[in-house]
Design a protein around this motif. Structure first.
Motif, PDB file in Angstrom:
ATOM      1  N   PHE A 112      53.105  50.741  35.745  1.00 57.94           N
ATOM      2  CA  PHE A 112      52.874  49.303  35.588  1.00 57.94           C
ATOM      3  C   PHE A 112      51.711  48.869  36.476  1.00 57.94           C
ATOM      4  O   PHE A 112      50.769  48.216  36.030  1.00 57.94           O
ATOM      5  CB  PHE A 112      54.117  48.507  36.012  1.00 57.94           C
ATOM      6  CG  PHE A 112      55.255  48.512  35.046  1.00 57.94           C
ATOM      7  CD1 PHE A 112      55.729  49.685  34.480  1.00 57.94           C
ATOM      8  CD2 PHE A 112      55.885  47.334  34.710  1.00 57.94           C
ATOM      9  CE1 PHE A 112      56.794  49.691  33.605  1.00 57.94           C
ATOM     10  CE2 PHE A 112      56.960  47.321  33.835  1.00 57.94           C
ATOM     11  CZ  PHE A 112      57.413  48.496  33.281  1.00 57.94           C
ATOM     12  N   PHE A 113      51.801  49.253  37.755  1.00 56.37           N
ATOM     13  CA  PHE A 113      50.787  48.822  38.725  1.00 56.37           C
ATOM     14  C   PHE A 113      49.428  49.437  38.440  1.00 56.37           C
ATOM     15  O   PHE A 113      48.399  48.817  38.711  1.00 56.37           O
ATOM     16  CB  PHE A 113      51.236  49.116  40.155  1.00 56.37           C
ATOM     17  CG  PHE A 113      52.390  48.282  40.596  1.00 56.37           C
ATOM     18  CD1 PHE A 113      52.355  46.893  40.496  1.00 56.37           C
ATOM     19  CD2 PHE A 113      53.535  48.870  41.109  1.00 56.37           C
ATOM     20  CE1 PHE A 113      53.422  46.113  40.882  1.00 56.37           C
ATOM     21  CE2 PHE A 113      54.614  48.098  41.508  1.00 56.37           C
ATOM     22  CZ  PHE A 113      54.558  46.714  41.392  1.00 56.37           C
ATOM     23  N   THR A 114      49.407  50.637  37.871  1.00 57.90           N
ATOM     24  CA  THR A 114      48.129  51.249  37.509  1.00 57.90           C
ATOM     25  C   THR A 114      47.399  50.364  36.515  1.00 57.90           C
ATOM     26  O   THR A 114      46.212  50.087  36.662  1.00 57.90           O
ATOM     27  CB  THR A 114      48.344  52.662  36.916  1.00 57.90           C
ATOM     28  OG1 THR A 114      48.863  53.506  37.935  1.00 57.90           O
ATOM     29  CG2 THR A 114      47.067  53.247  36.382  1.00 57.90           C
ATOM     30  N   ARG A 115      48.107  49.918  35.529  1.00 60.61           N
ATOM     31  CA  ARG A 115      47.489  49.063  34.510  1.00 60.61           C
ATOM     32  C   ARG A 115      47.097  47.705  35.102  1.00 60.61           C
ATOM     33  O   ARG A 115      45.998  47.214  34.880  1.00 60.61           O
ATOM     34  CB  ARG A 115      48.476  48.883  33.357  1.00 60.61           C
ATOM     35  CG  ARG A 115      47.896  48.265  32.143  1.00 60.61           C
ATOM     36  CD  ARG A 115      46.947  49.195  31.457  1.00 60.61           C
ATOM     37  NE  ARG A 115      46.477  48.524  30.243  1.00 60.61           N
ATOM     38  CZ  ARG A 115      45.545  49.005  29.483  1.00 60.61           C
ATOM     39  NH1 ARG A 115      44.967  50.134  29.759  1.00 60.61           N
ATOM     40  NH2 ARG A 115      45.182  48.352  28.412  1.00 60.61           N
ATOM     41  N   TRP A 116      48.013  47.119  35.856  1.00 57.78           N
ATOM     42  CA  TRP A 116      47.763  45.788  36.388  1.00 57.78           C
ATOM     43  C   TRP A 116      46.702  45.800  37.482  1.00 57.78           C
ATOM     44  O   TRP A 116      45.941  44.846  37.595  1.00 57.78           O
ATOM     45  CB  TRP A 116      49.060  45.174  36.904  1.00 57.78           C
ATOM     46  CG  TRP A 116      50.022  44.820  35.780  1.00 57.78           C
ATOM     47  CD1 TRP A 116      49.704  44.558  34.481  1.00 57.78           C
ATOM     48  CD2 TRP A 116      51.423  44.696  35.884  1.00 57.78           C
ATOM     49  NE1 TRP A 116      50.843  44.277  33.766  1.00 57.78           N
ATOM     50  CE2 TRP A 116      51.919  44.344  34.596  1.00 57.78           C
ATOM     51  CE3 TRP A 116      52.334  44.831  36.921  1.00 57.78           C
ATOM     52  CZ2 TRP A 116      53.264  44.131  34.340  1.00 57.78           C
ATOM     53  CZ3 TRP A 116      53.679  44.624  36.657  1.00 57.78           C
ATOM     54  CH2 TRP A 116      54.130  44.277  35.386  1.00 57.78           C
ATOM     55  N   THR A 117      46.638  46.857  38.292  1.00 53.57           N
ATOM     56  CA  THR A 117      45.592  46.896  39.324  1.00 53.57           C
ATOM     57  C   THR A 117      44.234  47.234  38.718  1.00 53.57           C
ATOM     58  O   THR A 117      43.209  47.068  39.379  1.00 53.57           O
ATOM     59  CB  THR A 117      45.921  47.897  40.458  1.00 53.57           C
ATOM     60  OG1 THR A 117      46.102  49.195  39.911  1.00 53.57           O
ATOM     61  CG2 THR A 117      47.144  47.451  41.235  1.00 53.57           C
ATOM     62  N   GLY A 134      47.623  38.538  40.745  1.00 52.12           N
ATOM     63  CA  GLY A 134      46.237  38.130  40.534  1.00 52.12           C
ATOM     64  C   GLY A 134      45.353  39.335  40.282  1.00 52.12           C
ATOM     65  O   GLY A 134      45.821  40.433  39.989  1.00 52.12           O
ATOM     66  N   ALA A 135      44.062  39.122  40.432  1.00 58.51           N
ATOM     67  CA  ALA A 135      43.083  40.196  40.226  1.00 58.51           C
ATOM     68  C   ALA A 135      43.080  41.151  41.420  1.00 58.51           C
ATOM     69  O   ALA A 135      43.395  40.766  42.547  1.00 58.51           O
ATOM     70  CB  ALA A 135      41.705  39.594  40.031  1.00 58.51           C
ATOM     71  N   PHE A 136      42.743  42.405  41.143  1.00 57.66           N
ATOM     72  CA  PHE A 136      42.678  43.443  42.172  1.00 57.66           C
ATOM     73  C   PHE A 136      41.268  44.012  42.233  1.00 57.66           C
ATOM     74  O   PHE A 136      40.531  43.988  41.255  1.00 57.66           O
ATOM     75  CB  PHE A 136      43.661  44.580  41.851  1.00 57.66           C
ATOM     76  CG  PHE A 136      45.095  44.193  41.969  1.00 57.66           C
ATOM     77  CD1 PHE A 136      45.764  44.339  43.176  1.00 57.66           C
ATOM     78  CD2 PHE A 136      45.791  43.689  40.883  1.00 57.66           C
ATOM     79  CE1 PHE A 136      47.100  43.983  43.287  1.00 57.66           C
ATOM     80  CE2 PHE A 136      47.119  43.346  40.985  1.00 57.66           C
ATOM     81  CZ  PHE A 136      47.783  43.491  42.192  1.00 57.66           C
ATOM     82  N   SER A 137      40.941  44.580  43.365  1.00 62.77           N
ATOM     83  CA  SER A 137      39.645  45.234  43.516  1.00 62.77           C
ATOM     84  C   SER A 137      39.646  46.560  42.771  1.00 62.77           C
ATOM     85  O   SER A 137      40.700  47.131  42.496  1.00 62.77           O
ATOM     86  CB  SER A 137      39.346  45.488  45.000  1.00 62.77           C
ATOM     87  OG  SER A 137      40.232  46.473  45.507  1.00 62.77           O
ATOM     88  N   LYS A 138      38.440  47.065  42.463  1.00 62.82           N
ATOM     89  CA  LYS A 138      38.323  48.366  41.815  1.00 62.82           C
ATOM     90  C   LYS A 138      38.922  49.461  42.689  1.00 62.82           C
ATOM     91  O   LYS A 138      39.530  50.404  42.189  1.00 62.82           O
ATOM     92  CB  LYS A 138      36.867  48.683  41.503  1.00 62.82           C
ATOM     93  CG  LYS A 138      36.348  48.032  40.255  1.00 62.82           C
ATOM     94  CD  LYS A 138      34.996  48.644  39.890  1.00 62.82           C
ATOM     95  CE  LYS A 138      34.424  48.006  38.676  1.00 62.82           C
ATOM     96  NZ  LYS A 138      34.798  48.665  37.451  1.00 62.82           N
ATOM     97  N   ALA A 139      38.766  49.349  43.991  1.00 58.14           N
ATOM     98  CA  ALA A 139      39.305  50.351  44.916  1.00 58.14           C
ATOM     99  C   ALA A 139      40.824  50.413  44.829  1.00 58.14           C
ATOM    100  O   ALA A 139      41.409  51.505  44.835  1.00 58.14           O
ATOM    101  CB  ALA A 139      38.862  50.044  46.340  1.00 58.14           C
ATOM    102  N   THR A 140      41.469  49.266  44.720  1.00 60.53           N
ATOM    103  CA  THR A 140      42.923  49.230  44.599  1.00 60.53           C
ATOM    104  C   THR A 140      43.359  49.883  43.293  1.00 60.53           C
ATOM    105  O   THR A 140      44.304  50.674  43.261  1.00 60.53           O
ATOM    106  CB  THR A 140      43.449  47.785  44.672  1.00 60.53           C
ATOM    107  OG1 THR A 140      43.035  47.212  45.909  1.00 60.53           O
ATOM    108  CG2 THR A 140      44.957  47.723  44.556  1.00 60.53           C
TER     109      THR A 140
END
Length: 186
Positions: A112-117, A134-140
Motif C-alpha cells: 500500500f505504502f509503496t504505491r502511495w509514497t 499527503g504527497a511524498f518525496s521521491k526519496a521516500t
C-alpha cells in the motif's frame, strides 16, 4: 526415565481441515503470482505492464484478505494442532512459519505504502483507492519500494525453503507431513 519426543507417525498421517488447506494453497499461489508479476512487468510494453501492475495490486488486496482469514481461522478455538515433537526440526519449522506470517503481514501494508509514497492511487481491479496521506518525496517512494522488494525476496526465499522442506519430509523422511496439506483423494 527418558521421555520419547519423537512424533506419533499416525498423527502425521492425519490432515488439516479443508479450509486450512485451501487458504494455504491460495496463499502460496498468490505469493508466487505476486512475485512473478512484479519481477517481469518491466519486460513488457506499457499497456501490458499497466495491466500487470493493476493485477499485482488487486491480487495483493486479495492476498491481504486471505491472510486475515487464514490468521483468524488458525487462531480459532478447537483448531487441530499437530504435535511434531520438540526437536530442532520442529522448532525450525515453527520459526519459519512464524517468520513467513510476519513477512507477509509486513509486505501487505508495504505494498500500500509503496504505491502511495509514489504519489499514486492503489487500484483494485480498476477501482482506485487514493492515499489517505499527503504527497511524498521521491526519496521516500524509492526507500519504501526498496523495503517492499527486500521483504518480497525474503518471502519467496523462505517459501522456497518451506517447499523444499515439505518435499524432504515427503520423499526422504516419508513421514506424512506434506500429505497434511494435500487435498484428499476422492
Amino acid at each position: 526415565m527418558q521421555q520419547n519426543t519423537a512424533p506419533d507417525i499416525s498423527a502425521l498421517d492425519s490432515q488439516h481441515d479443508r479450509l486450512t488447506i485451501i487458504l494455504h494453497w491460495a496463499t502460496a499461489l498468490l505469493v508466487v503470482v505476486q512475485f512473478l508479476l512484479a519481477e517481469f512487468w518491466g519486460f513488457f510494453p506499457r499497456p501490458t505492464r499497466h495491466l500487470m501492475i493493476v493485477s499485482h495490486m488487486s491480487f495483493g488486496l486479495i492476498l491481504a484478505a486471505v491472510l486475515v482469514l487464514r490468521l483468524f481461522w488458525r487462531m480459532r478455538p478447537g483448531r487441530t494442532h499437530f504435535d511434531d515433537g520438540d526437536g530442532y526440526m520442529s522448532r525450525i519449522a515453527k520459526m519459519m512459519h512464524h517468520l513467513l506470517y510476519v513477512l507477509l503481514a509486513a509486505e501487505i501494508p508495504l505494498g500500500f505504502f509503496t504505491r502511495w509514497t509514489d504519489n499514486q492511487a492503489l487500484s483494485f481491479f480498476g477501482l482506485t483507492i487514493p492515499s489517505p496521506f499527503g504527497a511524498f518525496s521521491k526519496a521516500t517512494g524509492y526507500y519504501t519500494d526498496q523495503v517492499h522488494d527486500f521483504v518480497a525476496w525474503g518471502i519467496i526465499i523462505l517459501a522456497g525453503l518451506h517447499a523444499a522442506a515439505a518435499l524432504f519430509h515427503h520423499y526422504v523422511l516419508k513421514d506424512g507431513v506434506l500429505r497434511r496439506m494435500l487435498p484428499e483423494r476422492g
